[in-house]
Design a protein around this motif. Structure first.
Motif, PDB file in Angstrom:
ATOM      1  N   VAL A   1       0.657  -1.266   0.000  1.00  0.00           N
ATOM      2  CA  VAL A   1       0.000   0.000   0.000  1.00  0.00           C
ATOM      3  C   VAL A   1       0.693   1.335   0.000  1.00  0.00           C
ATOM      4  O   VAL A   1       1.624   1.566   0.705  1.00  0.00           O
ATOM      5  CB  VAL A   1      -0.989   0.046   1.137  1.00  0.00           C
ATOM      6  N   ALA A   2       0.112   2.224  -0.731  1.00  0.00           N
ATOM      7  CA  ALA A   2       0.377   3.633  -0.632  1.00  0.00           C
ATOM      8  C   ALA A   2      -0.530   4.339  -1.584  1.00  0.00           C
ATOM      9  O   ALA A   2      -0.815   3.860  -2.648  1.00  0.00           O
ATOM     10  CB  ALA A   2       1.799   3.936  -0.966  1.00  0.00           C
ATOM     11  N   ALA A   3      -0.998   5.505  -1.228  1.00  0.00           N
ATOM     12  CA  ALA A   3      -1.891   6.235  -2.081  1.00  0.00           C
ATOM     13  C   ALA A   3      -1.520   7.680  -2.144  1.00  0.00           C
ATOM     14  O   ALA A   3      -0.920   8.188  -1.252  1.00  0.00           O
ATOM     15  CB  ALA A   3      -3.301   6.075  -1.570  1.00  0.00           C
ATOM     16  N   VAL A   4      -1.925   8.352  -3.237  1.00  0.00           N
ATOM     17  CA  VAL A   4      -1.589   9.756  -3.360  1.00  0.00           C
ATOM     18  C   VAL A   4      -2.642  10.519  -4.147  1.00  0.00           C
ATOM     19  O   VAL A   4      -3.347   9.938  -4.906  1.00  0.00           O
ATOM     20  CB  VAL A   4      -0.247   9.918  -4.068  1.00  0.00           C
ATOM     21  N   ALA A   5      -2.725  11.888  -4.021  1.00  0.00           N
ATOM     22  CA  ALA A   5      -3.817  12.609  -4.645  1.00  0.00           C
ATOM     23  C   ALA A   5      -3.439  13.815  -5.459  1.00  0.00           C
ATOM     24  O   ALA A   5      -2.390  14.339  -5.304  1.00  0.00           O
ATOM     25  CB  ALA A   5      -4.770  13.032  -3.570  1.00  0.00           C
ATOM     26  N   THR A   6      -4.338  14.341  -6.317  1.00  0.00           N
ATOM     27  CA  THR A   6      -4.063  15.550  -7.074  1.00  0.00           C
ATOM     28  C   THR A   6      -5.294  16.290  -7.565  1.00  0.00           C
ATOM     29  O   THR A   6      -6.363  16.176  -7.039  1.00  0.00           O
ATOM     30  CB  THR A   6      -3.190  15.258  -8.309  1.00  0.00           C
ATOM     31  N   VAL A   7      -5.193  16.990  -8.647  1.00  0.00           N
ATOM     32  CA  VAL A   7      -6.143  17.958  -9.169  1.00  0.00           C
ATOM     33  C   VAL A   7      -7.468  17.377  -9.623  1.00  0.00           C
ATOM     34  O   VAL A   7      -7.603  16.198  -9.850  1.00  0.00           O
ATOM     35  CB  VAL A   7      -5.527  18.661 -10.378  1.00  0.00           C
ATOM     36  N   ALA A   8      -8.436  18.282  -9.806  1.00  0.00           N
ATOM     37  CA  ALA A   8      -9.729  17.865 -10.333  1.00  0.00           C
ATOM     38  C   ALA A   8      -9.632  17.682 -11.832  1.00  0.00           C
ATOM     39  O   ALA A   8      -8.761  18.215 -12.492  1.00  0.00           O
ATOM     40  CB  ALA A   8     -10.784  18.923 -10.004  1.00  0.00           C
ATOM     41  N   GLY A   9     -10.593  16.920 -12.373  1.00  0.00           N
ATOM     42  CA  GLY A   9     -10.613  16.732 -13.811  1.00  0.00           C
ATOM     43  C   GLY A   9     -10.133  15.358 -14.200  1.00  0.00           C
ATOM     44  O   GLY A   9      -9.595  14.611 -13.405  1.00  0.00           O
TER      45      GLY A   9
ATOM     46  N   ILE B   1      -6.012   3.832 -10.823  1.00  0.00           N
ATOM     47  CA  ILE B   1      -7.047   4.438  -9.987  1.00  0.00           C
ATOM     48  C   ILE B   1      -6.524   5.778  -9.475  1.00  0.00           C
ATOM     49  O   ILE B   1      -5.314   6.006  -9.432  1.00  0.00           O
ATOM     50  CB  ILE B   1      -7.460   3.538  -8.800  1.00  0.00           C
ATOM     51  N   PRO B   2      -7.412   6.689  -9.067  1.00  0.00           N
ATOM     52  CA  PRO B   2      -6.943   7.972  -8.523  1.00  0.00           C
ATOM     53  C   PRO B   2      -6.210   7.765  -7.198  1.00  0.00           C
ATOM     54  O   PRO B   2      -6.589   6.916  -6.389  1.00  0.00           O
ATOM     55  CB  PRO B   2      -8.225   8.766  -8.315  1.00  0.00           C
ATOM     56  N   LEU B   3      -5.201   8.565  -7.011  1.00  0.00           N
ATOM     57  CA  LEU B   3      -4.459   8.585  -5.763  1.00  0.00           C
ATOM     58  C   LEU B   3      -4.440  10.025  -5.277  1.00  0.00           C
ATOM     59  O   LEU B   3      -3.743  10.877  -5.826  1.00  0.00           O
ATOM     60  CB  LEU B   3      -3.037   8.064  -5.982  1.00  0.00           C
ATOM     61  N   LYS B   4      -5.230  10.316  -4.271  1.00  0.00           N
ATOM     62  CA  LYS B   4      -5.401  11.690  -3.803  1.00  0.00           C
ATOM     63  C   LYS B   4      -4.494  11.971  -2.613  1.00  0.00           C
ATOM     64  O   LYS B   4      -4.583  11.326  -1.571  1.00  0.00           O
ATOM     65  CB  LYS B   4      -6.857  11.950  -3.423  1.00  0.00           C
ATOM     66  N   VAL B   5      -3.631  12.961  -2.768  1.00  0.00           N
ATOM     67  CA  VAL B   5      -2.724  13.379  -1.698  1.00  0.00           C
ATOM     68  C   VAL B   5      -3.220  14.705  -1.138  1.00  0.00           C
ATOM     69  O   VAL B   5      -3.353  15.679  -1.881  1.00  0.00           O
ATOM     70  CB  VAL B   5      -1.288  13.542  -2.217  1.00  0.00           C
TER      71      VAL B   5
ATOM     72  N   GLY C   1      -2.968  22.640   3.013  1.00  0.00           N
ATOM     73  CA  GLY C   1      -4.388  22.885   2.878  1.00  0.00           C
ATOM     74  C   GLY C   1      -4.967  22.519   1.526  1.00  0.00           C
ATOM     75  O   GLY C   1      -6.171  22.681   1.307  1.00  0.00           O
ATOM     76  N   GLN C   2      -4.128  21.996   0.639  1.00  0.00           N
ATOM     77  CA  GLN C   2      -4.565  21.650  -0.714  1.00  0.00           C
ATOM     78  C   GLN C   2      -4.445  20.146  -0.954  1.00  0.00           C
ATOM     79  O   GLN C   2      -3.861  19.410  -0.156  1.00  0.00           O
ATOM     80  CB  GLN C   2      -3.727  22.409  -1.752  1.00  0.00           C
ATOM     81  N   SER C   3      -4.982  19.709  -2.097  1.00  0.00           N
ATOM     82  CA  SER C   3      -4.883  18.320  -2.525  1.00  0.00           C
ATOM     83  C   SER C   3      -4.480  18.263  -3.986  1.00  0.00           C
ATOM     84  O   SER C   3      -4.750  19.202  -4.748  1.00  0.00           O
ATOM     85  CB  SER C   3      -6.225  17.589  -2.358  1.00  0.00           C
ATOM     86  N   VAL C   4      -3.839  17.174  -4.363  1.00  0.00           N
ATOM     87  CA  VAL C   4      -3.598  16.873  -5.774  1.00  0.00           C
ATOM     88  C   VAL C   4      -3.978  15.409  -5.994  1.00  0.00           C
ATOM     89  O   VAL C   4      -3.900  14.594  -5.084  1.00  0.00           O
ATOM     90  CB  VAL C   4      -2.128  17.109  -6.193  1.00  0.00           C
ATOM     91  N   THR C   5      -4.407  15.085  -7.198  1.00  0.00           N
ATOM     92  CA  THR C   5      -4.804  13.717  -7.508  1.00  0.00           C
ATOM     93  C   THR C   5      -3.972  13.183  -8.657  1.00  0.00           C
ATOM     94  O   THR C   5      -3.961  13.756  -9.749  1.00  0.00           O
ATOM     95  CB  THR C   5      -6.301  13.628  -7.860  1.00  0.00           C
ATOM     96  N   LEU C   6      -3.275  12.103  -8.363  1.00  0.00           N
ATOM     97  CA  LEU C   6      -2.455  11.409  -9.348  1.00  0.00           C
ATOM     98  C   LEU C   6      -3.212  10.174  -9.821  1.00  0.00           C
ATOM     99  O   LEU C   6      -4.330   9.913  -9.388  1.00  0.00           O
ATOM    100  CB  LEU C   6      -1.123  10.987  -8.718  1.00  0.00           C
ATOM    101  N   ARG C   7      -2.563   9.402 -10.708  1.00  0.00           N
ATOM    102  CA  ARG C   7      -3.096   8.091 -11.072  1.00  0.00           C
ATOM    103  C   ARG C   7      -2.116   7.031 -10.592  1.00  0.00           C
ATOM    104  O   ARG C   7      -0.909   7.152 -10.773  1.00  0.00           O
ATOM    105  CB  ARG C   7      -3.285   7.970 -12.584  1.00  0.00           C
ATOM    106  N   MET C   8      -2.645   6.017  -9.973  1.00  0.00           N
ATOM    107  CA  MET C   8      -1.850   4.912  -9.447  1.00  0.00           C
ATOM    108  C   MET C   8      -2.010   3.696 -10.349  1.00  0.00           C
ATOM    109  O   MET C   8      -3.117   3.175 -10.511  1.00  0.00           O
ATOM    110  CB  MET C   8      -2.319   4.580  -8.027  1.00  0.00           C
ATOM    111  N   PRO C   9      -0.920   3.226 -10.970  1.00  0.00           N
ATOM    112  CA  PRO C   9      -1.019   2.031 -11.816  1.00  0.00           C
ATOM    113  C   PRO C   9      -0.887   0.755 -10.993  1.00  0.00           C
ATOM    114  O   PRO C   9      -0.708   0.809  -9.772  1.00  0.00           O
ATOM    115  CB  PRO C   9       0.165   2.196 -12.763  1.00  0.00           C
TER     116      PRO C   9
END
Length: 400
Positions: free
Chosen positions: A11-19, A41-45, A102-110
């Motif tokens: 495990v590990a997850a991470v996050a990023t932008v909308a869209g 899948i999205p990974l939101k940090v 205070g912000q988030s970003v959404t990446l993609r996790m393969p």
């Protein structure tokens, strides 16, 4: 979690932008036909750290489709590491800009089995040898990442779902929590500290004779991390005799009594019986046949769950060793001759115990942690899993 000693890379997850994120060839990243889990899948940090310095995120691991080692970019595209050298050569910059406070970003996790690193203020230094990637090893005072505040989560995402954890197997450092969003919109989360838990952990460690040496500070005196006790023993920061008194008492007790190990919760009739004879703990099965034996373990073997407590991936020695490792670290072997002990209220009560693990668990909001390699014995680990994950989450928490 220490990958080379752990039951599974999780495990590990991470996050990023909308869209909608798109691949490098301009198409939306979608599931391949017939796959139980999408290709990414999205990974939101989310950055709740309260820190103003920049954050850098890395997604490093093994491509489960090919077995290649490499990294994923923000869109979830895989990049294999180039050939390394001897001495090690600089790795390509795999960093992804993380969220501001205070912000988030959404990446993609393969579909990876690996780690998501994050660092504050500076990028991490990765190098490549002929054998692959050199991970940070801050127990080495000359490691280039020694004075960087960073941490990581471990995960596996495959066709069967996502396993993601928070880990303290190697060190306790910048706090974070992980989560997985389920199809019904709810999220399973683990890894959050109690309010004040970050400072509370270090206070507890400083209050324990001999264990404060595990704490590493930056040149300006700020706390960076505490090394796990195995590294403390290996570097001299923790006495190599840390667990000797407890081991001696265990050895004395089971020279005349029997230690019963039932390693599989769903197989209560599979039991093994341990007795000391000739300075060796021999385990027999229900027929009386000896199935495996253990020499008297030292502190390093206990803290690392290896060496004299090696746990091969089999159905006998490995499960017994995992149980012994948990019992020694939690100091439950004297109090309960039936292992594993399921009652966490009885863990870490002896004056000789894994005080690092005790302090970690005491500060966790849900009591769950991966404070040593086999902390999953009895399901006391900080792990979340779902077979149909909609999103993975990584929350960077306050250093307070």
């Amino acid at each position: 979690m220490r990958i080379k000693h752990h039951l599974q890379v999780i495990v590990a997850a991470v996050a990023t932008v909308a869209g909608v994120l798109i691949s490098s060839v301009g198409r939306p990243v979608e599931a391949a036909p017939g796959e139980a889990v999408p290709a990414t899948i999205p990974l939101k940090v989310t950055n709740n750290s309260g820190r103003a310095d920049p954050v850098y995120v890395y997604n490093l691991g093994t491509n489960l489709a090919t077995g290649q080692q490499g990294w994923a970019d923000a869109a979830g595209n895989f990049h294999a590491w180039p050939a390394g050298g001897n001495p090690p050569t600089p790795a390509p910059d795999a960093s992804i800009p993380g969220p501001a406070n205070g912000q988030s970003v959404t990446l993609r996790m393969p579909k990876f089995s690996g780690r998501v690193y994050f660092s504050y203020g500076q990028k991490l230094v990765f190098k490549l040898t002929t054998g692959g990637l050199v991970q940070p090893a801050v127990q080495n005072p000359s490691d280039p990442n020694r004075n960087i505040l960073f941490n990581w989560s471990e995960y596996t995402l495959n066709d069967s779902g996502l396993w993601i954890n928070s880990t303290q197997v190697d060190m306790f450092s910048a706090p974070y929590a992980v989560g997985v969003q389920l199809p019904d919109g709810t999220t399973r989360t683990t890894g959050h500290l109690k309010p004040g838990g970050y400072n509370g952990f270090y206070t507890a460690l400083r209050g324990q004779p001999d264990w404060a040496g595990l704490i590493q500070t930056a040149p300006d005196g700020s706390v960076l991390r505490a090394l796990a006790p195995l590294y403390g023993v290996e570097t001299g920061a923790l006495p190599a005799s840390a667990m000797d008194d407890y081991v001696n008492r265990v050895w004395s007790k089971y020279s005349s009594q029997t230690l019963t190990v039932t390693p599989f919760a769903d197989q209560p009739n599979t039991r093994y019986f341990g007795r000391i004879a000739g300075n060796v703990m021999n385990f027999t099965d229900s027929s009386g046949a000896t199935v495996t034996s253990f020499q008297k373990p030292d502190s390093a073997s206990i803290f690392g769950c290896f060496k004299l407590l090696d746990a091969p991936n089999d159905l006998v020695r490995g499960p017994i060793s995992r149980t012994l490792c948990a019992g020694y670290n939690r100091s439950t072997l004297l109090a309960n001759p039936n292992q594993p002990d399921p009652n966490s209220a009885g863990f870490y009560l002896d004056s000789v115990t894994n005080h690092y693990a005790r302090a970690v668990h005491a500060q966790m909001a849900d009591g769950k942690a991966y404070a040593f390699a086999f902390d999953d014995v009895g399901n006391h680990e900080s792990l979340v899993h779902d077979s149909n994950p909609q999103q993975a989450n990584l929350s960077l928490d306050p250093l307070s």
